[in-house]
Every structure is written in C-alpha cells, then in structure tokens.
Scaffold this motif. Structure first.
Motif, PDB file in Angstrom:
ATOM      1  N   TYR A 308      -6.017   5.213  -8.143  1.00 49.64           N
ATOM      2  CA  TYR A 308      -4.580   4.939  -8.130  1.00 49.64           C
ATOM      3  C   TYR A 308      -3.960   5.379  -6.809  1.00 49.64           C
ATOM      4  O   TYR A 308      -3.150   4.655  -6.211  1.00 49.64           O
ATOM      5  CB  TYR A 308      -3.875   5.641  -9.291  1.00 49.64           C
ATOM      6  N   CYS A 311      -4.631   2.962  -4.163  1.00 48.47           N
ATOM      7  CA  CYS A 311      -3.995   1.649  -4.346  1.00 48.47           C
ATOM      8  C   CYS A 311      -2.479   1.674  -4.250  1.00 48.47           C
ATOM      9  O   CYS A 311      -1.854   0.614  -4.137  1.00 48.47           O
ATOM     10  CB  CYS A 311      -4.385   1.070  -5.714  1.00 48.47           C
ATOM     11  N   ASP A 312      -1.850   2.848  -4.317  1.00 46.17           N
ATOM     12  CA  ASP A 312      -0.384   2.886  -4.257  1.00 46.17           C
ATOM     13  C   ASP A 312       0.137   3.807  -3.152  1.00 46.17           C
ATOM     14  O   ASP A 312       0.688   3.314  -2.159  1.00 46.17           O
ATOM     15  CB  ASP A 312       0.197   3.272  -5.617  1.00 46.17           C
ATOM     16  N   LYS A 344      -5.603  -2.351   2.582  1.00 45.17           N
ATOM     17  CA  LYS A 344      -5.332  -3.446   1.647  1.00 45.17           C
ATOM     18  C   LYS A 344      -6.616  -3.944   1.005  1.00 45.17           C
ATOM     19  O   LYS A 344      -6.638  -4.284  -0.186  1.00 45.17           O
ATOM     20  CB  LYS A 344      -4.630  -4.593   2.390  1.00 45.17           C
ATOM     21  N   CYS A 347      -7.633  -1.693  -1.818  1.00 48.53           N
ATOM     22  CA  CYS A 347      -6.741  -1.925  -2.960  1.00 48.53           C
ATOM     23  C   CYS A 347      -7.148  -3.177  -3.728  1.00 48.53           C
ATOM     24  O   CYS A 347      -7.190  -3.182  -4.965  1.00 48.53           O
ATOM     25  CB  CYS A 347      -5.305  -2.034  -2.464  1.00 48.53           C
ATOM     26  N   HIS A 348      -7.500  -4.244  -3.018  1.00 43.57           N
ATOM     27  CA  HIS A 348      -7.933  -5.479  -3.669  1.00 43.57           C
ATOM     28  C   HIS A 348      -9.239  -5.275  -4.428  1.00 43.57           C
ATOM     29  O   HIS A 348      -9.398  -5.744  -5.557  1.00 43.57           O
ATOM     30  CB  HIS A 348      -8.105  -6.588  -2.629  1.00 43.57           C
ATOM     31  N   LEU A 350     -10.389  -2.594  -5.730  1.00 44.89           N
ATOM     32  CA  LEU A 350     -10.192  -1.737  -6.900  1.00 44.89           C
ATOM     33  C   LEU A 350      -9.311  -2.371  -7.969  1.00 44.89           C
ATOM     34  O   LEU A 350      -9.209  -1.841  -9.067  1.00 44.89           O
ATOM     35  CB  LEU A 350      -9.588  -0.394  -6.466  1.00 44.89           C
ATOM     36  N   GLY A 352      -5.961  -2.930  -7.792  1.00 49.32           N
ATOM     37  CA  GLY A 352      -4.541  -2.622  -7.677  1.00 49.32           C
ATOM     38  C   GLY A 352      -4.117  -1.412  -8.484  1.00 49.32           C
ATOM     39  O   GLY A 352      -4.836  -0.928  -9.370  1.00 49.32           O
ATOM     40  N   ALA A 353      -2.916  -0.905  -8.184  1.00 49.36           N
ATOM     41  CA  ALA A 353      -2.422   0.329  -8.790  1.00 49.36           C
ATOM     42  C   ALA A 353      -2.189   0.181 -10.286  1.00 49.36           C
ATOM     43  O   ALA A 353      -2.545   1.072 -11.072  1.00 49.36           O
ATOM     44  CB  ALA A 353      -1.130   0.760  -8.092  1.00 49.36           C
ATOM     45  N   GLN A 356      -5.359   0.414 -12.236  1.00 51.47           N
ATOM     46  CA  GLN A 356      -5.891   1.768 -12.332  1.00 51.47           C
ATOM     47  C   GLN A 356      -5.080   2.623 -13.302  1.00 51.47           C
ATOM     48  O   GLN A 356      -5.643   3.466 -14.015  1.00 51.47           O
ATOM     49  CB  GLN A 356      -5.920   2.416 -10.942  1.00 51.47           C
TER      50      GLN A 356
END
Length: 375
Positions: A308, A311-312, A344, A347-348, A350, A352-353, A356
């Motif tokens: 998380y 991703c955020d 980025k 994040c993709h 994983l 995204g936030a 998660q």
C-alpha cells in the motif's frame, strides 16, 4: 526485529551499488533507451560476473543460497539506479520460488541464470484483484493442460521459462514451468522500458516435470506471491530514496529570490513529507521481507502494508519531487523522470492502492474471531 543489515548484507549492498553506479550511469541509460533493446545485456553480464545474480540461487546451482532479505537488498539498489535489467523478474518471480521448492532438475535451470546466460520470469498477475488465480490445470496422461490468462508478465518473450500459477484439478494452486514458445504473448503497455506481456494459455500442454516441486500443496504459489510483492516494494523503496536525494540536492543549490529553495519553509515541509513516505515504505518493506524469510504467520499482512505504501504515499511523494524541481522535473533528459516512471510501474504491477487495502482488509478480517451473542 533488527532493521540494520548485517555485515554480509551491507557488503552485498555496497557491491551492487558500485556495479550499478558504474553500469547504469546517466550516459549509459540514455544510450540504452535509444537502442530499443529489452534490457541492458552488458549490465546483466556485469551483475553475473560480480556474483550478484547468484546471491539467491541454491548452492547446488552455483549460488550463495541466500534469501528474501538479500533479494530485497539487490532490488532496492536496482530501483535506486533505475537499472534496465530483468532482476525483479529473474529473482523475485522465478529464482526464489524455484530455489525454495524446485526439484534438483528444476533448480539446475538456475545455473545459467547465475552466469547471466538466461532470463527467467513469473506470471504473478491476472485480470482482477492481485492474488487472483483463475487459470486452471488438469492432469492429462503423463502431463498437464493449462488454460487461462496472465497479465503484465515482465520479460516473458526473453525468458527461458515462465512460472505460471494455476489451480490443479480444482484443488490447490500449483506453479508450472512453461516455455514462452508454448503460450500466446501479446505486448502490454509499460511505464518504463521494461517489456510486459499478456500470456494466453489455451490448452497449453506441459510435461510432468513442469510442476514445480512435483506439487507443493499451494506452498510454491504462496512463495511466488510473497516474493513478487516483496521484490516490487523493494524497488519502490530504492526509487523514492534516490528521488529524494536528487530533490534535496536540487533545492540546496537552486536559488529563488536570491536564496536557495531549501531555505523556504514551504519547501522544507514538502521535502519532509517525501522523507516520511520514504521511511514508511522502508520500514514496512524490511519488516515484510524479514517475516517472509522467517516464514512468520503475519507475513502477508505486513507485505500488504508495504505494498500500500508503495502504491499510494510513494507515487504522491514522487509527484512532490517533480513539483519541487519545477519544469526540470518533467524534462525527460533529467534523471528524475525515470524514478517517476519506475514508481508508477511498481504501482501497476501491484494492482494499485485500493487493491492492497482490500487485500489487507480481507487478511485482517479473516483473523478476527467471530462475534457471538452476548459478547
């Protein structure tokens, strides 16, 4: 737990930083980006010659037999230097699961990897929430037949094997070693120069020797999933660390109204926010990979917290770094843009936030005792 690296891990970090600092210099990266190659073969060979590709390989495959913490040390340096090599694919998505669960013949596939002569990868993602496995496998004579779709698989075409999780005969999720020429590959968009592919499995037939470990009751998939998350977060940790260093150096020397930007309170507060994001992902990442290495029961929850943060808070901190650079932050000839793209990309990969947070909520909810009447 002790968040300090031990002597071996510090030496490994320093060696990786030295090799990547030399091989992934700004000039080399610019030349590579113009080449159109999937990865920098010279850097890949340099990592092999330094013994770094063999760190997480078992000793019977010519490796050092080290584990997830050492994997994270390497991937954090790869993220810090935005080195265009398949280190995440080869180590997190392939070497760690094969080393932990593979048969002797399957572990032998790792020896060419340690020598820099091959690439391996794994199919961690599918359409839908991360961790979803709808791909299926069924026994068929002396082998198996695989069906389904995997997405965002790095270096699929360049790899000698792809690790493919699939639910075997309606039971546990097992992992299969599949040759790329046996599947259908479709190029997918990538935030970086790293090639990503959609892997189509339509009646793909593999032999009995393709089943990782001969069947592990779902353990190989658990290892692959954890290594994929831990490795991606380690990259994010390195990315935001190097982005922060670039930004602090910039605001110390860039002047506005006759004063360095670092002397303005608003700037120092924003740099502080970036530092907090960096420290948060660092702490969660090291806590997660240590638990992964020790096979502790709360490993998935801590890795979800780390994911998380990757991703955020990390992407938002990268936006702040760009903002503090002004127009330079958007200039593709300046190295900050690579950090932003890599952030980025993680994040993709994983999911995204929100994904998660959903995963973390499901894990926590599954552990809470049922509420009964009168409680």
């Amino acid at each position: 737990m002790d968040f300090d690296l031990d002597e071996t891990q510090r030496e490994l970090r320093d060696l990786a930083a030295g090799v990547l600092g030399r091989e992934a210099s700004r000039e080399r990266l610019e030349a590579f980006e113009k080449s159109g190659a999937p990865y920098d073969a010279a850097t890949w060979k340099a990592l092999a010659q330094a013994g770094l590709l063999g760190v997480c390989l078992p000793e019977d495959a010519g490796g050092a037999g080290l584990g997830p913490v050492e994997m994270a040390v390497l991937l954090r340096e790869a993220g810090a230097h935005t080195a265009p090599v398949p280190l995440y694919a080869a180590l997190a998505l392939a070497a760690v699961p094969i080393a932990r669960h593979g048969t002797a013949a399957q572990r032998a596939l790792l020896k060419p990897l340690g020598e820099g002569g091959t690439v391996l990868t794994g199919a961690f993602r599918e359409p839908g929430p991360s961790g979803t496995v709808t791909a299926t496998a069924r026994g068929d004579g002396g082998g198996y037949v695989l069906d389904g779709v995997k997405t965002f698989v790095p270096y699929a075409a360049e790899s000698s094997r792809i690790l493919v999780p699939a639910r075997l005969d309606g039971g546990d999720v097992e992992v299969f070693l599949v040759a790329p020429d046996a599947v259908s590959l479709t190029t997918q968009p990538s935030a970086t120069t790293e090639p990503l592919s959609r892997v189509g499995l339509a009646g793909v037939r593999v032999g009995a020797d393709a089943l990782l470990g001969g069947g592990t009751g779902g353990e190989a998939w658990r290892t692959l999933r954890r290594a994929a998350v831990a490795g991606a977060v380690a990259i994010a940790s390195g990315v935001i660390d190097s982005a922060l260093r670039l930004t602090t150096d910039h605001v110390k020397t860039r002047e506005q109204f006759g004063r360095p930007l670092a002397q303005f309170q608003a700037v120092t507060m924003q740099v502080g926010d970036v530092y907090i994001a960096k420290r948060a992902v660092d702490v969660a990442m090291w806590a997660g990979v240590w638990r992964f290495a020790e096979s502790l029961p709360d490993t998935d929850e801590v890795l979800a917290v780390a994911a998380y943060n990757a991703c955020d808070p990390v992407p938002r901190a990268l936006y702040t770094c760009q903002h503090l650079h002004g127009g330079i932050g958007l200039d593709v000839t300046y190295p900050l843009h690579r950090r932003f793209a890599w952030g980025k990309q993680v994040c993709h990969l994983l999911g995204g936030a929100d994904d998660q947070l959903d995963a973390l909520g499901a894990l926590v909810g599954a552990e809470e005792p049922a509420v009964t009447a009168g409680n």
